[in-house]
Design a protein around this motif. Structure first.
Motif, PDB file in Angstrom:
ATOM      1  N   ALA A 183       0.913  -1.075   0.018  1.00 32.48           N
ATOM      2  CA  ALA A 183      -0.140   0.057   0.073  1.00 32.48           C
ATOM      3  C   ALA A 183       0.955   1.168   0.186  1.00 32.48           C
ATOM      4  O   ALA A 183       1.958   1.248   0.508  1.00 32.48           O
ATOM      5  CB  ALA A 183      -0.923   0.130   1.356  1.00 32.48           C
ATOM      6  N   TYR A 201       1.264   5.546   0.563  1.00 32.37           N
ATOM      7  CA  TYR A 201       0.938   6.889   1.309  1.00 32.37           C
ATOM      8  C   TYR A 201       1.475   8.165   0.388  1.00 32.37           C
ATOM      9  O   TYR A 201       2.508   8.015  -0.015  1.00 32.37           O
ATOM     10  CB  TYR A 201       1.583   6.765   2.662  1.00 32.37           C
ATOM     11  CG  TYR A 201       1.280   7.951   3.591  1.00 32.37           C
ATOM     12  CD1 TYR A 201       0.121   8.422   4.354  1.00 32.37           C
ATOM     13  CD2 TYR A 201       2.412   8.963   3.612  1.00 32.37           C
ATOM     14  CE1 TYR A 201      -0.037   9.418   5.101  1.00 32.37           C
ATOM     15  CE2 TYR A 201       2.244  10.305   4.203  1.00 32.37           C
ATOM     16  CZ  TYR A 201       0.917  10.457   5.101  1.00 32.37           C
ATOM     17  OH  TYR A 201       0.889  11.509   5.719  1.00 32.37           O
ATOM     18  N   GLY A 219      -5.576   1.912  -0.284  1.00 34.10           N
ATOM     19  CA  GLY A 219      -6.305   0.375  -0.009  1.00 34.10           C
ATOM     20  C   GLY A 219      -6.727   0.080  -1.178  1.00 34.10           C
ATOM     21  O   GLY A 219      -7.274   0.750  -2.186  1.00 34.10           O
ATOM     22  N   ASP A 220      -6.849  -1.300  -1.460  1.00 29.23           N
ATOM     23  CA  ASP A 220      -7.299  -2.053  -2.646  1.00 29.23           C
ATOM     24  C   ASP A 220      -8.656  -2.788  -2.220  1.00 29.23           C
ATOM     25  O   ASP A 220      -9.090  -3.552  -2.957  1.00 29.23           O
ATOM     26  CB  ASP A 220      -6.250  -3.034  -3.194  1.00 29.23           C
ATOM     27  CG  ASP A 220      -5.978  -4.042  -2.222  1.00 29.23           C
ATOM     28  OD1 ASP A 220      -6.471  -4.254  -1.111  1.00 29.23           O
ATOM     29  OD2 ASP A 220      -4.925  -4.753  -2.593  1.00 29.23           O
ATOM     30  N   SER A 239      -5.014  -2.148   3.589  1.00 33.88           N
ATOM     31  CA  SER A 239      -4.851  -0.811   3.354  1.00 33.88           C
ATOM     32  C   SER A 239      -3.650  -0.343   4.456  1.00 33.88           C
ATOM     33  O   SER A 239      -3.019  -0.893   5.041  1.00 33.88           O
ATOM     34  CB  SER A 239      -6.019  -0.188   3.926  1.00 33.88           C
ATOM     35  OG  SER A 239      -6.322  -0.221   5.157  1.00 33.88           O
ATOM     36  N   SER A 268      -1.663   1.076   6.926  1.00 31.73           N
ATOM     37  CA  SER A 268      -1.757   1.359   8.462  1.00 31.73           C
ATOM     38  C   SER A 268      -0.509   2.120   9.202  1.00 31.73           C
ATOM     39  O   SER A 268       0.477   1.996   8.640  1.00 31.73           O
ATOM     40  CB  SER A 268      -2.059  -0.060   9.191  1.00 31.73           C
ATOM     41  OG  SER A 268      -1.013  -0.821   8.978  1.00 31.73           O
ATOM     42  N   THR A 325      -7.356   2.492   8.948  1.00 26.88           N
ATOM     43  CA  THR A 325      -7.592   2.696   7.790  1.00 26.88           C
ATOM     44  C   THR A 325      -8.575   1.570   6.947  1.00 26.88           C
ATOM     45  O   THR A 325      -8.462   0.412   7.382  1.00 26.88           O
ATOM     46  CB  THR A 325      -6.505   2.766   7.110  1.00 26.88           C
ATOM     47  OG1 THR A 325      -5.371   3.371   7.558  1.00 26.88           O
ATOM     48  CG2 THR A 325      -6.652   3.148   5.591  1.00 26.88           C
ATOM     49  N   LYS A 381     -10.881   0.188   1.633  1.00 24.35           N
ATOM     50  CA  LYS A 381     -10.425   0.639   0.495  1.00 24.35           C
ATOM     51  C   LYS A 381      -9.623   1.824   0.465  1.00 24.35           C
ATOM     52  O   LYS A 381      -9.302   2.783  -0.598  1.00 24.35           O
ATOM     53  CB  LYS A 381     -11.859   1.077  -0.148  1.00 24.35           C
ATOM     54  CG  LYS A 381     -12.663   0.086  -0.592  1.00 24.35           C
ATOM     55  CD  LYS A 381     -13.921   0.675  -1.348  1.00 24.35           C
ATOM     56  CE  LYS A 381     -14.822  -0.468  -1.887  1.00 24.35           C
ATOM     57  NZ  LYS A 381     -15.942   0.195  -2.600  1.00 24.35           N
ATOM     58  N   GLY A 382      -8.849   2.099   1.794  1.00 24.49           N
ATOM     59  CA  GLY A 382      -8.037   3.207   1.867  1.00 24.49           C
ATOM     60  C   GLY A 382      -8.823   4.533   2.187  1.00 24.49           C
ATOM     61  O   GLY A 382     -10.021   4.363   2.232  1.00 24.49           O
ATOM     62  N   SER A 436     -13.092   7.303  -0.047  1.00 21.51           N
ATOM     63  CA  SER A 436     -12.039   6.142  -0.026  1.00 21.51           C
ATOM     64  C   SER A 436     -11.126   6.198  -1.317  1.00 21.51           C
ATOM     65  O   SER A 436     -11.381   6.963  -2.071  1.00 21.51           O
ATOM     66  CB  SER A 436     -12.950   4.545  -0.234  1.00 21.51           C
ATOM     67  OG  SER A 436     -13.597   4.676  -1.486  1.00 21.51           O
ATOM     68  N   ASP A 437      -9.790   5.575  -1.037  1.00 21.81           N
ATOM     69  CA  ASP A 437      -8.892   5.724  -1.987  1.00 21.81           C
ATOM     70  C   ASP A 437      -9.541   4.932  -3.435  1.00 21.81           C
ATOM     71  O   ASP A 437      -9.294   5.326  -4.574  1.00 21.81           O
ATOM     72  CB  ASP A 437      -7.630   5.270  -1.606  1.00 21.81           C
ATOM     73  CG  ASP A 437      -6.482   5.195  -2.696  1.00 21.81           C
ATOM     74  OD1 ASP A 437      -6.299   6.363  -3.291  1.00 21.81           O
ATOM     75  OD2 ASP A 437      -5.916   4.141  -2.692  1.00 21.81           O
ATOM     76  N   LYS A 438     -10.028   3.659  -3.273  1.00 18.61           N
ATOM     77  CA  LYS A 438     -10.424   2.946  -4.226  1.00 18.61           C
ATOM     78  C   LYS A 438     -11.862   3.251  -4.352  1.00 18.61           C
ATOM     79  O   LYS A 438     -12.611   3.200  -3.489  1.00 18.61           O
ATOM     80  CB  LYS A 438     -10.211   1.461  -3.785  1.00 18.61           C
ATOM     81  CG  LYS A 438     -10.733   0.389  -4.964  1.00 18.61           C
ATOM     82  CD  LYS A 438     -10.657  -1.102  -4.401  1.00 18.61           C
ATOM     83  CE  LYS A 438     -11.448  -1.875  -5.171  1.00 18.61           C
ATOM     84  NZ  LYS A 438     -10.595  -2.019  -6.554  1.00 18.61           N
TER      85      LYS A 438
END
Length: 361
Positions: A228, A230, A253-254, A258, A260, A279, A282-283, A309-311
């Motif tokens: 992951a 950052y 995160g996928d 994610s 941490s 986290t 999905k991030g 969410s990142d994803k």
């Protein structure tokens, strides 16, 4: 030096769920002693004790209130040795052995969780090298993490942090290699950070960029690493005593794993409501804006967070943080702060209010 610190705080929590509202009025006394330097050597011993004056809350421990029908306030009521260390310092070298406080940079990855009544400390050996001008290199080996819930977690952590000061800012490279002693699970983070400012007449231009990569392994035979990333991009200005900052922080995160930060001071990041202490799978992307100033000696801070969410970019809500705090002199301070989290597609509306006073001698 005698160490004598006293802090009393009232924290209230209201959440839009089945939990009853929490009220936690707690007081902490910290007493200790540090010897004078003897050929560069000092010894420090410090004890903390927390009591609950009003315990209508869930501390998540058996220490003090553990009413699971109420919202969580992470301030268990008991006592322990906070620090017990021997240290050495010279012009080019320093070392600390024993139970100690460790904070790197902005405590995003390694910190002491100093906001809570029982801070996080480490049983560790630390070496600081300052032999080269503008360069500081720190290595620490941690054998035990003493967390805010009075858990003593045995680990085999190696921390390396190297920073170099330039005329326009500080460059920091780091490697934090964490391993749980029981499960042998690992969490290895490597990154680079640049933080600085440039003056332009009466205006200060502020900037921070940070990138890191993390590999996690569950410790199970044959398990593959989960990776992951950052990132942090932040810019701002300071003029006439007012600081304005905007930024974007992303913990990747996928959907399965994610990024941490197990040793971080998490309360200082991603909103004071502590909604995102862990986290999401999905991030997390945190777009934020902050304003800070002082009026009549009172620090005033306002901050807004927008979470997704990142994803997939799911709406994870938003949060407003407000603070007013004042240091009356070198010994006394007081403050009030508020966190209001509004849920998105997931989450629980949460309001938290703190009022505190502190004395340090």
């Amino acid at each position: 030096d005698v160490i004598a610190q006293f802090r009393i705080r009232n924290e209230t929590v209201q959440q839009d769920n089945a939990k009853d509202d929490a009220i936690a009025m707690t007081a902490r006394a910290r007493l200790g002693y540090e010897t004078a330097s003897m050929a560069g050597i000092q010894v420090l011993v410090e004890y903390d004790h927390v009591i609950a004056l009003q315990d209508e809350y869930n501390s998540k421990t058996d220490f003090g209130s553990n009413d699971t029908n109420k919202s969580v306030v992470a301030d268990p009521a008991t006592g322990d040795i906070n620090r017990a260390q021997i240290s050495y310092k010279s012009d080019m070298f320093g070392a600390t052995l024993g139970r100690q406080r460790i904070i790197f940079d902005n405590a995003r990855f390694v910190g002491n969780v100093g906001w809570r009544q029982n801070e996080q400390t480490y049983d560790a050996a630390r070496i600081d090298v300052t032999a080269v001008e503008n360069l500081t290199a720190t290595y620490a080996y941690i054998s035990q993490v003493n967390d805010i819930f009075y858990n003593d977690v045995e680990v085999k952590d190696h921390l390396l942090n190297i920073d170099y000061k330039t005329p326009i800012g500080k460059v920091t490279g780091y490697a934090y290699l964490l391993e749980d002693d029981a499960s042998e699970a690992t969490n290895n983070t490597m990154g680079l950070r640049f933080k600085g400012k440039t003056s332009l007449d009466a205006l200060d231009i502020l900037y921070t960029v940070e990138l890191a990569d993390q590999a996690q392994n569950s410790g199970v035979d044959g398990a593959k690493d989960n990776d992951a990333a950052y990132s942090l991009f932040e810019g701002g200005i300071k003029v006439s005593g007012v600081t304005l900052v905007a930024g974007l922080e992303t913990l990747g995160g996928d959907g399965t794993a994610s990024f941490s930060t197990p040793l971080a001071t998490k309360h200082a990041h991603n909103g004071w409501s502590d909604t995102f202490l862990g986290t999401p799978a999905k991030g997390l992307s945190d777009t934020y804006a902050k304003a800070v100033t002082k009026v009549a000696g009172v620090k005033l801070l306002a901050m807004y967070h927008d979470f997704s969410s990142d994803k997939d970019g799911d709406d994870l809500g938003s949060e407003i943080n407000l603070l007013a705090a004042k240091k009356f002199d070198k010994n006394f301070s007081a403050g009030i702060k508020l966190a209001q989290y509004s849920a998105g597609d997931t989450g629980v509306d949460t309001d938290k209010l703190w009022v505190w006073a502190e004395a340090k001698f």
